[in-house]
Write a protein that holds these residues in place. Sequence first.
Motif, short mmCIF file in Angstrom:
data_model
loop_
_atom_site.label_atom_id
_atom_site.label_comp_id
_atom_site.label_asym_id
_atom_site.label_seq_id
_atom_site.Cartn_x
_atom_site.Cartn_y
_atom_site.Cartn_z
N LEU A 91 100.86 -32.64 -58.74
CA LEU A 91 100.90 -33.78 -59.66
C LEU A 91 99.69 -33.80 -60.58
N VAL A 92 98.50 -33.52 -60.05
CA VAL A 92 97.32 -33.59 -60.91
C VAL A 92 97.34 -32.46 -61.94
N VAL A 93 97.84 -31.29 -61.55
CA VAL A 93 97.98 -30.20 -62.51
C VAL A 93 99.04 -30.55 -63.56
N GLY A 94 100.16 -31.12 -63.10
CA GLY A 94 101.22 -31.50 -64.04
C GLY A 94 100.76 -32.59 -65.01
N THR A 95 99.99 -33.56 -64.51
CA THR A 95 99.51 -34.63 -65.38
C THR A 95 98.58 -34.08 -66.46
N PHE A 96 97.63 -33.23 -66.06
CA PHE A 96 96.71 -32.66 -67.04
C PHE A 96 97.45 -31.77 -68.03
N SER A 97 98.41 -31.01 -67.54
CA SER A 97 99.18 -30.13 -68.43
C SER A 97 99.97 -30.95 -69.44
N MET A 98 100.55 -32.07 -68.98
CA MET A 98 101.28 -32.93 -69.90
C MET A 98 100.34 -33.58 -70.92
N ALA A 99 99.11 -33.90 -70.50
CA ALA A 99 98.14 -34.44 -71.45
C ALA A 99 97.83 -33.42 -72.53
N VAL A 131 99.65 -21.47 -65.26
CA VAL A 131 99.76 -20.24 -64.48
C VAL A 131 98.60 -20.13 -63.48
N GLY A 132 97.38 -20.37 -63.96
CA GLY A 132 96.23 -20.26 -63.07
C GLY A 132 96.29 -21.26 -61.94
N SER A 133 96.63 -22.51 -62.24
CA SER A 133 96.70 -23.54 -61.20
C SER A 133 97.81 -23.25 -60.20
N THR A 134 98.94 -22.78 -60.69
CA THR A 134 100.05 -22.46 -59.78
C THR A 134 99.67 -21.36 -58.81
N LEU A 135 99.06 -20.32 -59.33
CA LEU A 135 98.62 -19.23 -58.45
C LEU A 135 97.60 -19.73 -57.43
N LEU A 136 96.70 -20.60 -57.84
CA LEU A 136 95.69 -21.13 -56.92
C LEU A 136 96.34 -21.99 -55.84
N ILE A 137 97.29 -22.83 -56.22
CA ILE A 137 97.96 -23.68 -55.23
C ILE A 137 98.74 -22.81 -54.24
N VAL A 138 99.45 -21.82 -54.74
CA VAL A 138 100.23 -20.94 -53.86
C VAL A 138 99.30 -20.22 -52.88
N SER A 139 98.14 -19.81 -53.34
CA SER A 139 97.21 -19.10 -52.47
C SER A 139 96.59 -20.00 -51.42
N ARG A 140 96.70 -21.32 -51.59
CA ARG A 140 96.10 -22.27 -50.64
C ARG A 140 97.15 -23.06 -49.87
N LEU A 141 98.37 -22.59 -49.86
CA LEU A 141 99.43 -23.36 -49.21
C LEU A 141 99.15 -23.59 -47.73
N ASP A 142 98.62 -22.59 -47.06
CA ASP A 142 98.34 -22.76 -45.63
C ASP A 142 97.31 -23.86 -45.39
N ASP A 143 96.32 -23.96 -46.28
CA ASP A 143 95.30 -25.00 -46.14
C ASP A 143 95.82 -26.37 -46.55
N PRO A 203 98.95 -22.93 -81.62
CA PRO A 203 99.03 -21.75 -80.75
C PRO A 203 97.89 -21.65 -79.75
N TYR A 204 96.69 -22.05 -80.15
CA TYR A 204 95.55 -21.99 -79.24
C TYR A 204 95.72 -22.97 -78.08
N ILE A 205 96.16 -24.20 -78.41
CA ILE A 205 96.36 -25.19 -77.35
C ILE A 205 97.50 -24.77 -76.43
N LEU A 206 98.54 -24.18 -77.00
CA LEU A 206 99.65 -23.68 -76.17
C LEU A 206 99.16 -22.60 -75.21
N ALA A 207 98.25 -21.74 -75.69
CA ALA A 207 97.68 -20.71 -74.82
C ALA A 207 96.87 -21.35 -73.69
N LEU A 208 96.11 -22.41 -74.00
CA LEU A 208 95.36 -23.11 -72.96
C LEU A 208 96.30 -23.71 -71.92
N ILE A 209 97.40 -24.30 -72.37
CA ILE A 209 98.38 -24.87 -71.42
C ILE A 209 98.90 -23.77 -70.50
#
Length: 816
Positions: free
Chosen positions: A279-287, A323-335, A312-318
């Motif tokens: 949710l926090v990643v989704g909220t910031f991404s929507m902002a 992508v970065g946040s999703t990978l990080l969350i997936v890598s921490r699923l056990d925790d 285009p620059y802001i789209l690249a940041l999104i």
Amino acid sequence: MASLGSVLLGLAFLAAIVAAVLALLGTRPGDERRVLLSRRTVYAFCALLTACVAIIEIAFAGNDFSFNIVQQHSSIETPTFYKLAAMWSSQEGSLLLWAWVLSIASSIALYVTRNRLREIVPWATAVMMGVAAFFTGLMLFAPDVNPFAASPGSPADGVGLNPLLQHPSMMIHPPMLYSGYVSFTIPFAFAIGALITRKLDAEWIRATRKFALVAWTFLGFGLLLGARWSYTELGWGGYWAWDPVENAALMPWLLATAFLHSIMVQEKRGMLKVWNACLVVGTFSMALLGTFLVRSGVLQSIHAFGDNTVGPYILALIGVVVVGSTLLIVSRLDDLRSPKRIDSLFSREAVFLINNLLLVGLTAVIAWGTFFPLISELFTGTKASLAAPWFDRYTTPLAILLVLFTGIGPLLAWRRVSWASAKRVFRLPLAVAAVALVVLLAFTDAGHKPWALGLFVFAAFALAGLAQEFWNGAAARRKISGDSMPAALGAVVSRNRRRYGGYIVHAGVAVILIGIAASSSFQTNRQVELKPGQSAEIDGRTVTYVRPTASVDRLAFSAGSVLRVSEGGSSFTLHPVRHFYRRTGGTEGSGTISAYFGGEADSDIGLKAGLTEDFWTASQPDINAVERRARLADEGFENCLRGGPGTPPQCKAVGAMMQAALARPALRPVALKQIEDLQEATAKRIAAGYVAEGSVTTFKVIVNPLVTWIWIGGLIALAGALIALWPSRGRRRGAVVRTEADALKEAKYREIRDAELDHAAGKLSDEDYAILDAELRREAVEILDETEAAQAGANGNGAAANGHGAGETREPAERR
């Protein structure tokens, strides 16, 4: 000044990079010096951007048209009040505002957590300063968005501020939205820090919860101001058009609402960690997405800047964030997984989860409708938009269910509720809802509008339940203290600000939705053409066009109307006006009388507001004859300056002055003033002709039931948010929570106090309360034991005091 601003902006960019690098270096254990330097560099970044903003505002106030931003978005005639707000009407100024607000929020966040979250803070600092460096770098390196760019040539005047933006709410509406968007960076950054360090308990949530609530409040109030501006300025009679940029601001607010509810479950039960991270990643991404839509022009919107220099620059940041946040969350699923589960579907945490699903579903529906033009173009090659009826059809059922569960949630206790307790707390709200249903069916037309009827009934249920919560809490306090009922109510609210502030927010949202349902379902909307003296019957009232009015100044030609509205033996008068703004700033044709009709136009509506309904009017005068006379006047004026045969003496005098000004530039202002005075006098004669002619005017007349309650509900919700944010008396006296242990103990004390209130309010039976209280106090003792053991290890002594810890757990009951 522009050169100084460019230097300061460049230094701010370097400061953001240095702060991020120092923070990353400070992630090593024991490297406190770099963490301190990083925090101080963030403060310097804030100071540098504050200086940049000050330079821009001074340039606007002083009509320094050597700044391109001032020349393009202000003019000599622009009122000073709006000159100060003109900065954020531009692409480059809004980016500067974004970075500046982020610098302030980051500085406050790092100051508040300076003695807490040692492992998380450096990573959070790096994320915040990474985002700050991105937006500061955009201004420096992206094309055409440097706020300190110089104007070509030496302009004597500017183009002027868009008249549609010259509205009091526009002074604070954009800063509110930006403060909301930007403040979501703080919980996002700390969430990323918690994920990287695997510190995934509720500590980062407790440290940043208020930032999330502040962001939610700013964004919500900004949305309300935008709706009010639309209602009173644009002349179409509505307050929400499902515009892409409106939707882009609503979506992060909805996700933030879900986040603020679900983090309470993690705080109290240690559950929903994966959900909260998403949710926090989704909220910031929507902002960020809202920022992108305003600046990219990919979707048609009256709010968008319309160019694509930074999109285009802001789209690249999104993309990097998602992508970065999703990978990080997936890598921490056990925790992130929690062994705890919801004890009962009939509990507050279960209702919170349902509310979360509804809010996310509502966001998904709005996102689909907003981006459908791009989706349809991708698959069919043609952009096809979804209009307001589509949004209404699919969002209304979800909104009605949200109102229902908004009423159910506060009536339930955490963890478990017995059937006997449920019957006791639901009895009054259900009775009020039943009475509301009968009254609405018997005395109104709500039976023909089932969606509106359902919302009214569920809102009555919710408001009754919330009122019952306040009454029960005050009654329990009165029983203990012997205070009067008002004093007991004030005491219970002041000692439980988060709880009762949230209840007030819920009441405000319910009132807003009542106003929306009534005004959209039972609105009378008519369009009539009238000549002076003619009347029309609208919603049982007689609307008479009494007479036209007209006025002219150097900025606008204003064509108004005097309307008399009669009903029975009473009447009132409205004065809708349509303003036609003159092109300014040396643009093509700006020096002619016809320029009055070549710029923007807006409306001053005629409005009689009331608690039961608004009578709203806007006028669209027929100005074809006026424009024709203006063109003829321009031709005559050109002939006048040429000084041909039969030219009046005053024309020859003006022509002579113009010739003299060509030879002596110092006379140019005098010559221009004479020309403007002559043109204004001519325009006033044309205006007098418009009044005398009495041509047809088209009036849009709307009767909006209960629409005022939208604004009242917004103020109620704002008051509730401020109460929830207001620090406790101990905090105001300086008893600041300085360590994670202090915060953990305070959170557990609050949970014990909440259980006591739920028991006093009848939500928990004696047996359930005894079981829950024993669990909470055992958990409190464990926290104190762990805290004392850690302190003993740090101090080199192993003293522990379990008895003292058990005594401390009784403090909430005594304080309450």
